[in-house]
Design a protein around this motif. Structure first.
Motif, PDB file in Angstrom:
ATOM      1  N   ARG A 105      -4.164   9.545 -12.643  1.00 55.77           N
ATOM      2  CA  ARG A 105      -4.765   9.127 -11.372  1.00 55.77           C
ATOM      3  C   ARG A 105      -5.416   7.750 -11.504  1.00 55.77           C
ATOM      4  O   ARG A 105      -5.309   6.908 -10.602  1.00 55.77           O
ATOM      5  N   LYS A 106      -6.086   7.524 -12.631  1.00 54.53           N
ATOM      6  CA  LYS A 106      -6.748   6.240 -12.848  1.00 54.53           C
ATOM      7  C   LYS A 106      -5.720   5.114 -12.911  1.00 54.53           C
ATOM      8  O   LYS A 106      -5.909   4.046 -12.317  1.00 54.53           O
ATOM      9  N   ARG A 107      -4.612   5.348 -13.622  1.00 56.85           N
ATOM     10  CA  ARG A 107      -3.571   4.320 -13.713  1.00 56.85           C
ATOM     11  C   ARG A 107      -2.936   4.056 -12.360  1.00 56.85           C
ATOM     12  O   ARG A 107      -2.617   2.910 -12.019  1.00 56.85           O
ATOM     13  N   LEU A 108      -2.728   5.113 -11.596  1.00 56.06           N
ATOM     14  CA  LEU A 108      -2.153   4.919 -10.265  1.00 56.06           C
ATOM     15  C   LEU A 108      -3.090   4.097  -9.398  1.00 56.06           C
ATOM     16  O   LEU A 108      -2.649   3.208  -8.657  1.00 56.06           O
ATOM     17  N   ALA A 109      -4.402   4.361  -9.495  1.00 56.84           N
ATOM     18  CA  ALA A 109      -5.378   3.590  -8.728  1.00 56.84           C
ATOM     19  C   ALA A 109      -5.371   2.123  -9.167  1.00 56.84           C
ATOM     20  O   ALA A 109      -5.493   1.213  -8.327  1.00 56.84           O
ATOM     21  N   GLU A 110      -5.222   1.887 -10.472  1.00 57.36           N
ATOM     22  CA  GLU A 110      -5.205   0.511 -10.959  1.00 57.36           C
ATOM     23  C   GLU A 110      -3.946  -0.219 -10.492  1.00 57.36           C
ATOM     24  O   GLU A 110      -3.987  -1.412 -10.168  1.00 57.36           O
ATOM     25  N   LEU A 111      -2.822   0.490 -10.463  1.00 62.72           N
ATOM     26  CA  LEU A 111      -1.596  -0.129  -9.949  1.00 62.72           C
ATOM     27  C   LEU A 111      -1.734  -0.444  -8.459  1.00 62.72           C
ATOM     28  O   LEU A 111      -1.283  -1.499  -7.999  1.00 62.72           O
ATOM     29  N   ASP A 112      -2.355   0.459  -7.708  1.00 59.94           N
ATOM     30  CA  ASP A 112      -2.593   0.183  -6.289  1.00 59.94           C
ATOM     31  C   ASP A 112      -3.485  -1.042  -6.126  1.00 59.94           C
ATOM     32  O   ASP A 112      -3.286  -1.861  -5.219  1.00 59.94           O
ATOM     33  N   SER A 113      -4.490  -1.152  -7.019  1.00 60.85           N
ATOM     34  CA  SER A 113      -5.391  -2.287  -6.945  1.00 60.85           C
ATOM     35  C   SER A 113      -4.662  -3.594  -7.256  1.00 60.85           C
ATOM     36  O   SER A 113      -4.922  -4.629  -6.625  1.00 60.85           O
ATOM     37  N   LEU A 114      -3.739  -3.551  -8.229  1.00 65.50           N
ATOM     38  CA  LEU A 114      -2.955  -4.749  -8.532  1.00 65.50           C
ATOM     39  C   LEU A 114      -2.103  -5.158  -7.328  1.00 65.50           C
ATOM     40  O   LEU A 114      -1.913  -6.352  -7.068  1.00 65.50           O
ATOM     41  N   THR A 115      -1.606  -4.171  -6.616  1.00 70.76           N
ATOM     42  CA  THR A 115      -0.820  -4.475  -5.413  1.00 70.76           C
ATOM     43  C   THR A 115      -1.693  -5.185  -4.378  1.00 70.76           C
ATOM     44  O   THR A 115      -1.271  -6.159  -3.741  1.00 70.76           O
ATOM     45  N   ARG A 116      -2.937  -4.710  -4.230  1.00 65.94           N
ATOM     46  CA  ARG A 116      -3.854  -5.370  -3.288  1.00 65.94           C
ATOM     47  C   ARG A 116      -4.188  -6.778  -3.770  1.00 65.94           C
ATOM     48  O   ARG A 116      -4.282  -7.717  -2.965  1.00 65.94           O
ATOM     49  N   THR A 117      -4.385  -6.924  -5.097  1.00 63.61           N
ATOM     50  CA  THR A 117      -4.687  -8.264  -5.641  1.00 63.61           C
ATOM     51  C   THR A 117      -3.541  -9.224  -5.358  1.00 63.61           C
ATOM     52  O   THR A 117      -3.768 -10.382  -4.970  1.00 63.61           O
ATOM     53  N   ALA A 118      -2.313  -8.757  -5.535  1.00 70.09           N
ATOM     54  CA  ALA A 118      -1.161  -9.618  -5.252  1.00 70.09           C
ATOM     55  C   ALA A 118      -1.122 -10.004  -3.781  1.00 70.09           C
ATOM     56  O   ALA A 118      -0.793 -11.147  -3.429  1.00 70.09           O
ATOM     57  N   SER A 119      -1.478  -9.072  -2.908  1.00 67.22           N
ATOM     58  CA  SER A 119      -1.460  -9.356  -1.469  1.00 67.22           C
ATOM     59  C   SER A 119      -2.570 -10.328  -1.089  1.00 67.22           C
ATOM     60  O   SER A 119      -2.371 -11.215  -0.251  1.00 67.22           O
ATOM     61  N   GLU A 120      -3.745 -10.191  -1.712  1.00 68.08           N
ATOM     62  CA  GLU A 120      -4.892 -11.024  -1.346  1.00 68.08           C
ATOM     63  C   GLU A 120      -4.796 -12.429  -1.949  1.00 68.08           C
ATOM     64  O   GLU A 120      -5.240 -13.399  -1.327  1.00 68.08           O
ATOM     65  N   THR A 121      -4.261 -12.549  -3.141  1.00 65.33           N
ATOM     66  CA  THR A 121      -4.215 -13.852  -3.808  1.00 65.33           C
ATOM     67  C   THR A 121      -2.895 -14.573  -3.620  1.00 65.33           C
ATOM     68  O   THR A 121      -2.829 -15.791  -3.780  1.00 65.33           O
ATOM     69  N   GLY A 122      -1.846 -13.822  -3.328  1.00 66.69           N
ATOM     70  CA  GLY A 122      -0.530 -14.436  -3.211  1.00 66.69           C
ATOM     71  C   GLY A 122       0.167 -14.617  -4.541  1.00 66.69           C
ATOM     72  O   GLY A 122       1.292 -15.129  -4.588  1.00 66.69           O
ATOM     73  N   TYR A 123      -0.470 -14.176  -5.635  1.00 62.08           N
ATOM     74  CA  TYR A 123       0.156 -14.301  -6.955  1.00 62.08           C
ATOM     75  C   TYR A 123       1.155 -13.159  -7.190  1.00 62.08           C
ATOM     76  O   TYR A 123       0.979 -12.041  -6.690  1.00 62.08           O
ATOM     77  N   SER A 124       2.170 -13.475  -7.980  1.00 62.79           N
ATOM     78  CA  SER A 124       3.123 -12.450  -8.410  1.00 62.79           C
ATOM     79  C   SER A 124       2.650 -11.889  -9.746  1.00 62.79           C
ATOM     80  O   SER A 124       2.262 -12.652 -10.640  1.00 62.79           O
ATOM     81  N   LEU A 125       2.674 -10.580  -9.883  1.00 60.04           N
ATOM     82  CA  LEU A 125       2.134  -9.924 -11.062  1.00 60.04           C
ATOM     83  C   LEU A 125       3.173  -9.014 -11.710  1.00 60.04           C
ATOM     84  O   LEU A 125       3.958  -8.356 -11.022  1.00 60.04           O
ATOM     85  N   VAL A 126       3.120  -8.990 -13.030  1.00 57.97           N
ATOM     86  CA  VAL A 126       3.883  -8.001 -13.806  1.00 57.97           C
ATOM     87  C   VAL A 126       2.865  -7.039 -14.410  1.00 57.97           C
ATOM     88  O   VAL A 126       1.977  -7.462 -15.155  1.00 57.97           O
ATOM     89  N   ALA A 127       2.974  -5.782 -14.054  1.00 60.28           N
ATOM     90  CA  ALA A 127       2.039  -4.780 -14.571  1.00 60.28           C
ATOM     91  C   ALA A 127       2.395  -4.424 -16.018  1.00 60.28           C
ATOM     92  O   ALA A 127       3.563  -4.346 -16.389  1.00 60.28           O
ATOM     93  N   ALA A 128       1.360  -4.227 -16.819  1.00 65.09           N
ATOM     94  CA  ALA A 128       1.558  -3.856 -18.228  1.00 65.09           C
ATOM     95  C   ALA A 128       0.403  -2.973 -18.667  1.00 65.09           C
ATOM     96  O   ALA A 128      -0.657  -2.951 -18.031  1.00 65.09           O
TER      97      ALA A 128
END
Length: 300
Positions: A105-128
């Motif tokens: 659940r924690k990892r899923l929340a962090e991945l969701d947060s990365l998606t929001r970060t990409a949307s807010e900043t416009g940066y492209s991210l590779v999750a690791a």
């Protein structure tokens, strides 16, 4: 003189006659018993035979029952063993799922947060994911992540998580990369104060625990940072090694040095470096690799 065949004589003829009489008597008794029903004259005989044979049957059943029960025991025991093994495997699997559910659940929340970060900043991210912590003996604060050149990563890329700036990529292989944390003593990050946009440089102290802090020295020594003022990345040319606008931490205190006539702001980082798990690496737009790239418009 007439010659007799072997086995043919008065004795053989007598046997046939006796056999014929016995068959005829048996048929007569059977017919009589069938026609008379409950009034059969054979009932006393049948009763007498049952009185004799019945106990023998009971005794035989008593003797042979343990043997048949033993066979049933082995058959049932094997079935029970199989059931116990199946239930034990299911129980272990369910216990493992329950124990790992909070982490998932924690990892899923962090991945969701990365998606929001990409949307807010416009940066492209590779999750690791962080898979190793750098050796303490080297006196460097690094972590290893499970993504490398095959995912489009190169040196000097910005690494962040859902709390803020983590560090930058300093080494990369096909499947892994080494990230220098911003709390390392060799790390220097350009920072900007959120309230007045004053810029300066942050240096790590080499501690990653709860006492881990960064020192911010502003370019303009006359400026006094305010407590709790947020510091974000200043940004570098082409976003290398750090892109702009990533939260780093907030001002905890300001220390003045009369001898050097300068002020140093103590920065408490937003990232908990002792609990790093899922991170995002900022990659150029259009990066191609074997891993999904999180973009402003979604993942591809």
């Amino acid at each position: 003189m007439a010659r007799r065949n072997l086995g043919q004589g008065p004795t053989s003829d007598g046997s046939r006659r006796v056999l014929g009489l016995l068959v005829l008597a048996a048929l007569t008794v059977i017919t009589l018993d069938a026609r008379t029903g409950d009034d059969s004259p054979l009932n006393p005989v049948r009763s007498a035979v049952g009185s004799v044979v019945g106990p023998v049957e009971n005794a035989t059943a008593t003797v042979t029952r343990p043997i048949s029960d033993l066979a049933d025991y082995f058959t049932t025991n094997k079935s029970l063993r199989d059931d116990v093994a199946t239930l034990s495997a299911d129980n272990a699997r369910l216990r493992n799922e329950v124990s790992t559910e909070p982490l998932d659940r924690k990892r899923l929340a962090e991945l969701d947060s990365l998606t929001r970060t990409a949307s807010e900043t416009g940066y492209s991210l590779v999750a690791a994911r962080v898979i190793a912590l750098g050796p303490v003996q080297s006196f460097s604060r690094t972590v290893t992540i499970d993504a490398g050149t095959s995912a489009g990563l190169t040196k000097n890329m910005t690494v962040l998580n859902n709390d803020g700036l983590v560090g930058r990529v300093v080494q990369v292989t096909r499947s892994t990369a080494t990230v220098l944390l911003i709390v390392d003593t060799e790390s220097v990050v350009g920072g900007r104060l959120g309230t007045n946009s004053e810029i300066g440089f942050l240096r790590g102290r080499g501690t990653i625990g709860g006492a881990g802090r960064l020192d911010l020295e502003l370019v303009d020594n006359a400026v006094a940072p305010s407590r709790d003022d947020v510091v974000v990345t200043w940004g570098s040319d082409n976003g290398v090694p750090y892109v702009a606008g990533i939260p780093i931490g907030k001002v905890e205190s300001v220390v003045s040095s009369p001898r050097q006539s300068s002020r140093v702001a103590v920065i408490a980082p937003f990232v908990d470096f002792t609990a790093l798990d899922v991170v995002g690496v900022v990659v150029p737009k259009g990066t191609q690799g074997d891993r999904t790239v999180i973009t402003q418009g979604g993942s591809r």
